[in-house]
Design an enzyme around this catalytic site. Structure first.
Site, PDB file in Angstrom:
ATOM      1  N   ILE A 182      -1.027  -5.682  -1.786  1.00 60.90           N
ATOM      2  CA  ILE A 182      -1.539  -7.057  -1.719  1.00 60.90           C
ATOM      3  C   ILE A 182      -1.179  -7.727  -0.385  1.00 60.90           C
ATOM      4  O   ILE A 182      -1.816  -8.714  -0.005  1.00 60.90           O
ATOM      5  CB  ILE A 182      -0.998  -7.866  -2.924  1.00 60.90           C
ATOM      6  CG1 ILE A 182      -1.881  -9.047  -3.246  1.00 60.90           C
ATOM      7  CG2 ILE A 182       0.455  -8.300  -2.700  1.00 60.90           C
ATOM      8  CD1 ILE A 182      -1.586  -9.686  -4.596  1.00 60.90           C
ATOM      9  N   GLY A 232      15.171  -2.546   1.045  1.00 60.99           N
ATOM     10  CA  GLY A 232      13.992  -3.406   1.010  1.00 60.99           C
ATOM     11  C   GLY A 232      13.118  -3.246  -0.216  1.00 60.99           C
ATOM     12  O   GLY A 232      11.993  -3.752  -0.241  1.00 60.99           O
ATOM     13  N   SER A 289      11.507  -4.255  -3.402  1.00 62.16           N
ATOM     14  CA  SER A 289      11.342  -5.546  -4.078  1.00 62.16           C
ATOM     15  C   SER A 289      10.741  -5.401  -5.466  1.00 62.16           C
ATOM     16  O   SER A 289      10.835  -6.336  -6.261  1.00 62.16           O
ATOM     17  CB  SER A 289      10.478  -6.483  -3.226  1.00 62.16           C
ATOM     18  OG  SER A 289       9.179  -5.960  -3.057  1.00 62.16           O
ATOM     19  N   HIS A 308       7.336   3.590  -6.291  1.00 65.59           N
ATOM     20  CA  HIS A 308       6.054   3.544  -5.588  1.00 65.59           C
ATOM     21  C   HIS A 308       6.223   4.155  -4.218  1.00 65.59           C
ATOM     22  O   HIS A 308       7.227   3.949  -3.537  1.00 65.59           O
ATOM     23  CB  HIS A 308       5.514   2.113  -5.460  1.00 65.59           C
ATOM     24  CG  HIS A 308       6.495   1.099  -4.953  1.00 65.59           C
ATOM     25  ND1 HIS A 308       7.501   0.598  -5.739  1.00 65.59           N
ATOM     26  CD2 HIS A 308       6.625   0.501  -3.737  1.00 65.59           C
ATOM     27  CE1 HIS A 308       8.208  -0.273  -5.037  1.00 65.59           C
ATOM     28  NE2 HIS A 308       7.711  -0.342  -3.808  1.00 65.59           N
ATOM     29  N   HIS A 356       4.617   3.943  -0.631  1.00 65.92           N
ATOM     30  CA  HIS A 356       3.717   3.261   0.288  1.00 65.92           C
ATOM     31  C   HIS A 356       3.044   4.319   1.157  1.00 65.92           C
ATOM     32  O   HIS A 356       3.715   5.253   1.629  1.00 65.92           O
ATOM     33  CB  HIS A 356       4.495   2.358   1.256  1.00 65.92           C
ATOM     34  CG  HIS A 356       5.217   1.208   0.655  1.00 65.92           C
ATOM     35  ND1 HIS A 356       4.723  -0.075   0.677  1.00 65.92           N
ATOM     36  CD2 HIS A 356       6.418   1.126   0.037  1.00 65.92           C
ATOM     37  CE1 HIS A 356       5.596  -0.899   0.113  1.00 65.92           C
ATOM     38  NE2 HIS A 356       6.642  -0.187  -0.283  1.00 65.92           N
TER      39      HIS A 356
HETATM   40  P1  AMP Z   1       8.748  -2.726  -1.944  1.00 64.74           P
HETATM   41  O1  AMP Z   1       9.090  -4.075  -1.340  1.00 64.74           O
HETATM   42  O2  AMP Z   1       9.029  -1.550  -1.063  1.00 64.74           O
HETATM   43  O3  AMP Z   1       9.379  -2.592  -3.323  1.00 64.74           O
HETATM   44  O4  AMP Z   1       7.193  -2.698  -2.135  1.00 64.74           O
HETATM   45  C1  AMP Z   1       6.540  -3.520  -3.057  1.00 64.74           C
HETATM   46  C2  AMP Z   1       5.153  -3.733  -2.539  1.00 64.74           C
HETATM   47  O5  AMP Z   1       4.371  -4.226  -3.595  1.00 64.74           O
HETATM   48  C3  AMP Z   1       5.062  -4.752  -1.393  1.00 64.74           C
HETATM   49  O6  AMP Z   1       4.497  -4.114  -0.249  1.00 64.74           O
HETATM   50  C4  AMP Z   1       4.141  -5.832  -1.966  1.00 64.74           C
HETATM   51  O7  AMP Z   1       3.254  -6.361  -1.002  1.00 64.74           O
HETATM   52  C5  AMP Z   1       3.404  -5.087  -3.056  1.00 64.74           C
HETATM   53  N1  AMP Z   1       2.901  -5.898  -4.143  1.00 64.74           N
HETATM   54  C6  AMP Z   1       3.556  -6.874  -4.815  1.00 64.74           C
HETATM   55  N2  AMP Z   1       2.769  -7.395  -5.780  1.00 64.74           N
HETATM   56  C7  AMP Z   1       1.588  -6.716  -5.706  1.00 64.74           C
HETATM   57  C8  AMP Z   1       0.357  -6.796  -6.429  1.00 64.74           C
HETATM   58  N3  AMP Z   1       0.178  -7.671  -7.444  1.00 64.74           N
HETATM   59  N4  AMP Z   1      -0.645  -5.968  -6.066  1.00 64.74           N
HETATM   60  C9  AMP Z   1      -0.481  -5.099  -5.049  1.00 64.74           C
HETATM   61  N5  AMP Z   1       0.648  -4.974  -4.349  1.00 64.74           N
HETATM   62  C10 AMP Z   1       1.672  -5.773  -4.661  1.00 64.74           C
END
Ligand code: AMP
Ligand code: ZN
Length: 111
Positions: free
Chosen positions: A30, A90, A92, A97, A99
Site C-alpha cells: 500500500i 523494521g 511493522s 511477508h 517484500h
Molecule cells: P514491514 O514493515 O516490513 O512489516 O512491512 C509491512 C508492509 O505492509 C509495509 O511495507 C506496509 O506498507 C504494508 N502494508 C500495511 N498495510 C497494508 C495494506 N492494507 N495493504 C497492503 N500493504 C500494506
C-alpha cells in the site's frame, strides 16, 4: 486473531492481488518503496522468518518460488527480496511477508 495480513488473506480487508493459491497470496504494498513493490504472505499465520521451522519450511520455500514467479511476470530481472524480522529490523506487521522490490537502483547496505 487480530492480524492485518490474516484479514487480507481471508478477504476481509481488500488488497490489490497479483497472485493467489490455496496457501499464499501476493498483493501490492500500500506504500510502495520502489516502482514495483509487492508482498508475498502465507494464508496461515506465521509471525515472521523467526518462526520458520522444519514443519513450515516447505511453505516458506513456496513463498519464495511465488516471489520469483510474480517478479518474472512483472518483468523484473533484478529485484530485492526482504523480510524484516522483529521491531529493530523494521517489521511493522507481525505476519510473515516477503517484500519484493524492483524497478530502480538499490544501495547496499540497507538502512
Ligand atoms: P514491514 O514493515 O516490513 O512489516 O512491512 C509491512 C508492509 O505492509 C509495509 O511495507 C506496509 O506498507 C504494508 N502494508 C500495511 N498495510 C497494508 C495494506 N492494507 N495493504 C497492503 N500493504 C500494506
Ligand atoms: Zn496473521
Amino acid at each position: 486473531m487480530d492480524c492485518l495480513f490474516c484479514k487480507i488473506a481471508a478477504g476481509e480487508i481488500p488488497s490489490s492481488k497479483v497472485y493467489e493459491d490455496e496457501v499464499c497470496l501476493a498483493f501490492a504494498d500500500i506504500d510502495p518503496q520502489a516502482p514495483t513493490h509487492f508482498l508475498v504472505i502465507p494464508k496461515a499465520h506465521i509471525g515472521s522468518v523467526a518462526e520458520i521451522n522444519a514443519e513450515n519450511a516447505g511453505l516458506a520455500g513456496h513463498l519464495l518460488q511465488i516471489a520469483a514467479q510474480v517478479a518474472r511476470e512483472q518483468g523484473l530481472e533484478s529485484y530485492r527480496v526482504v523480510s524484516n524480522t522483529g521491531a529493530q529490523a523494521g517489521q511493522s506487521v507481525p505476519h510473515l511477508h516477503f517484500h519484493v522490490l524492483g524497478g530502480r537502483d538499490m544501495t547496499w547496505p540497507p538502512g
